[in-house]
Design an enzyme around this catalytic site. Structure first.
Site: not given
Ligand code: ADP
Ligand code: ADP
Ligand code: MG
Length: 659
Positions: A116, A158, A164-165, A208, A275, A297
């Site tokens: 990131k 972060k 994955g949050g 988001h 995103e 991806r």
């Molecule tokens: P991940 O790699 O775990 O998906 P992200 O950076 O995409 O991490 O953030 C996941 C979620 O966290 C976002 O969809 C949003 O809900 C929350 N989030 C991320 N950054 C911020 C921010 N600066 N302020 C508030 N919420 C945030």
């Molecule tokens: P996004 O695609 O919106 O970022 P996610 O972050 O929830 O949504 O999707 C990625 C996550 O899905 C991975 O981190 C993993 O935990 C989970 N995952 C990976 N492969 C599979 C699968 N075949 N079926 C369900 N979940 C999966």
């Molecule tokens: Mg994300």
């Protein structure tokens, strides 16, 4: 041309990728871990290879095993799905070294976006707006604390390598910073093997919004519009839709252009998602937007984009991997109607969305059409494995506008039957029908703020649910009796009759069920082929086959009733069994496992005493005695010697002795 495609994933995404590949005439190769040997994604493939034991690190994340499987099956390409190895640059390198095409971007693009912090440097150069914050290399806690103060609280810490949050911590004020930093670093080290963090301004009312992009190897990049994924729990998406509710066309064009610029900055090829986080405080989806991260991806929620564009994103991925140019240019891509997806998870909303893996007793999808779609890797009888993501299915609907898409999704969720594991199905219906959601008043705090109203609740067990379960019990009893009579060549035996053959029918038969902590009793009167159910206080519960839309599943003593996207788990309590439990006796009247009846030692009418052997089963090369759990009289024997019995099958029926 890709002719033999290995799909390095499992579950719904492996099934979904296989569908398009087969339509395009590509030979599909699945991989599986031990627990997945008979999984749906294996069944839909043309061939399958075992890659290791259940632990993902030893199977779906095992680069050597996946490459070896591809070599062994002469695969010319690998589709990584999402999760697992899909954003792993080392895996992309390994594919290259093995001369196998990876359906995805280059290893360099994955590296540029995998971190990131590093990705923000690239985005800053491409003039993509960034969230105010600090993503520098200096990780001295004092410097980080000073940067946080400069940004202004609240801030979000972060994990730079996060996903994955996980690895995120909100810090409300300077006092809590050190502790939150230590926790975020600890979690990041554990989950990602890297404790570098970045700090962002924490938005309190964000949405988001992400943009689907596509590039090819000839320098073309387009976007396929945005998706709003603001309904989240634990920073993970639950409901996704396209287009973003309330977003104006000018803003759509701006955010799309920013995403294309982001992709172009790294010569992106294939499917990707940029995103953004939108500050929705004053103008909803049209507020200022900031780059968050890029996922290199196919995304879980890609079906909503497929619905509004009418395109098949996996087909595009395979074509790009074949070296073709993108099938359409930006001006040829249009947005049609509204689509919405809900993720059905095996999880318990009332227990903080704790995963609830388990056996799927029934999965019954309604008829699909051009406007509704269910993507799943699960069938009736499958298990939701503890080792992997607990997502069961993606339920997706399309409509002319947002209201009709929501209505169609709600109907689909109401008609879908998924019983066995605890799921969020009823919760999802409440979420999408909440007035604030229907009005488009969403942000990432929606679920937390409305949790009280979204939690499924009910008072007691609906009459239709009990009636359906009782009908199932009596039906299976009748079938067993009829089968027995048939086998003995006495089809006219009273035991085969479908009506009042029971011994003590005038008194009614009491059935007791456990509904969580509560107990529910009903009295069944068998009256001329009809079963009439009453509560112990005489209140009418139901008649025969009128279940008010409820359907019953299960066998033995474990039942489920389903209607309107709700499931009720009812465990039958057999009093004689309870008595025996208290007395410490063993053995019930249902088959403890699948097997064969080797001896039947009693017949209907016999008086038996507690502990007496009634029947002997053979299973797994061992004999199991079925013993009387209490004193009583044999009312019926449902199986004969040499019969095969299923697990949970009712073998005999005992009743208290009548004086
Ligand atoms: P991940 O790699 O775990 O998906 P992200 O950076 O995409 O991490 O953030 C996941 C979620 O966290 C976002 O969809 C949003 O809900 C929350 N989030 C991320 N950054 C911020 C921010 N600066 N302020 C508030 N919420 C945030
Ligand atoms: P996004 O695609 O919106 O970022 P996610 O972050 O929830 O949504 O999707 C990625 C996550 O899905 C991975 O981190 C993993 O935990 C989970 N995952 C990976 N492969 C599979 C699968 N075949 N079926 C369900 N979940 C999966
Ligand atoms: Mg994300």
């Amino acid at each position: 041309m890709i002719e033999r495609l290995l799909i390095a994933n499992r579950g719904e995404i492996a099934v979904r990728v296989a569908r398009t590949a087969k339509r395009m005439g590509v030979h599909v190769i699945a991989v599986y871990s031990d627990t997945d040997a008979a999984a749906m994604h294996v069944a839909v493939a043309d061939e399958a290879v075992r890659i290791g034991p259940d632990a993902a690190a030893e199977s779906y994340l095992n680069i050597d095993a996946v490459i070896a499987a591809a070599r062994e099956t002469r695969a010319d390409a690998i589709h990584p799905g999402y999760g697992f190895l899909s954003e792993n640059a080392e895996f992309a390198d390994a594919c290259g070294a093995a001369g196998i095409r990876l359906v995805g971007p280059s290893a360099a693009a994955m590296r540029a976006m995998g971190d990131k912090a590093a990705s923000k440097d690239v985005m800053a150069k491409a003039d993509v707006p960034l969230m105010p914050g600090y993503h520098g290399a200096d990780q001295d806690p004092a410097i980080l604390a000073a940067k946080a103060a400069e940004i202004g609280f609240p801030v979000l810490i972060k994990a730079s390598a996060g996903g994955g949050g996980r690895g995120m911590r909100i810090v409300e004020s300077a006092g809590g910073f050190d502790e939150a930093l230590a926790a975020a670093q600890r979690e990041a080290r554990g989950a990602f093997g890297n404790d570098r963090v970045l700090i962002e301004k924490y938005l309190t009312t964000p949405r988001h919004v992400e943009v689907q992009v596509f590039g090819d190897d000839h320098g073309n990049v387009v976007h396929l519009f945005e998706r709003d994924c603001s309904l989240q729990r634990r920073y993970q998406k639950v409901v996704e839709e396209a287009p973003a509710p309330g977003m104006r066309d000018e803003r759509r064009a701006e955010i799309g252009a920013a995403a294309v610029a982001a992709a172009k900055a790294i010569d992106y090829s294939g499917a990707g998602t940029v995103e953004f986080i939108v500050d929705a405080t004053t103008d909803g989806a049209n507020g200022p937007f900031y780059f968050m991260e890029m996922n290199t991806r196919l995304q879980v929620e890609h079906p909503v984009t497929e619905f509004i564009t009418g395109l098949d994103l996996v087909e595009w991925q395979l074509r790009v991997a074949n070296g073709e140019t993108l099938p359409l240019g930006q001006s040829d891509i249009s947005l049609n109607g509204h689509a919405i997806e809900a993720r059905l998870y095996a999880e318990d909303p009332t227990r903080d969305f704790l995963p609830a893996p388990g056996h799927v007793v029934a999965f019954e999808a309604p008829e699909m059409s051009r406007a509704v779609r269910i993507d799943t890797g699960v069938r009736t009888g499958d298990d939701i494995a503890v080792s992997y993501d607990p997502m069961i299915a993606k339920v997706i609907a399309h409509g002319a506008d947002r209201d009709s898409a929501i209505a169609a999704l709600d109907r689909l969720l109401a008609e879908l039957v998924c019983v066995g594991p605890v799921t969020n199905q009823a919760f999802l219906r409440r979420a999408i029908r909440h007035p604030a959601f229907m009005a488009g008043a969403i942000d990432t705090g929606f679920i937390g703020r409305h949790a009280g109203a979204l939690m499924p609740r009910r008072d007691g067990v609906p009459n239709g649910a009990i009636t359906a379960v009782c009908a199932r019990i009596f039906d299976s009893r009748r079938q067993s009796a009829a089968a027995r009579a048939d086998a003995r060549g006495e089809p006219n035996s009273p035991w085969a009759a479908s009506d009042s053959w029971r011994v003590n029918l005038r008194n009614g038969e009491t059935l007791i069920f456990r509904d969580g902590e509560a107990e529910v009793s009903v009295i069944a009167f068998h009256d001329a082929g009809q079963v009439v159910l009453e509560a112990p206080d005489g209140r009418a519960i139901g008649v025969g086959n009128e279940h008010g839309g409820w359907r019953a599943y299960g066998q033995g003593n474990i039942f489920f009733a389903a209607a309107d996207g709700t499931q009720i788990h009812l465990e039958r309590v057999v009093p004689v069994e309870e008595a025996s439990e208290r007395a410490g006796a063993s053995g019930g009247l249902t088959a403890p496992m699948p097997g064969k009846v080797v001896r039947v030692m009693v017949s209907a009418g016999d008086k038996v005493s507690r502990g007496q052997t009634l029947m002997v089963l053979e299973a797994m090369k061992m004999e199991h005695a079925i013993t009387a759990p209490g004193d009583g009289q044999v009312a019926a024997v449902f199986f004969a010697e040499d019969d095969q019995v299923a697990e949970g099958a009712e073998l005999l029926q005992l009743e208290p002795v009548e004086d």
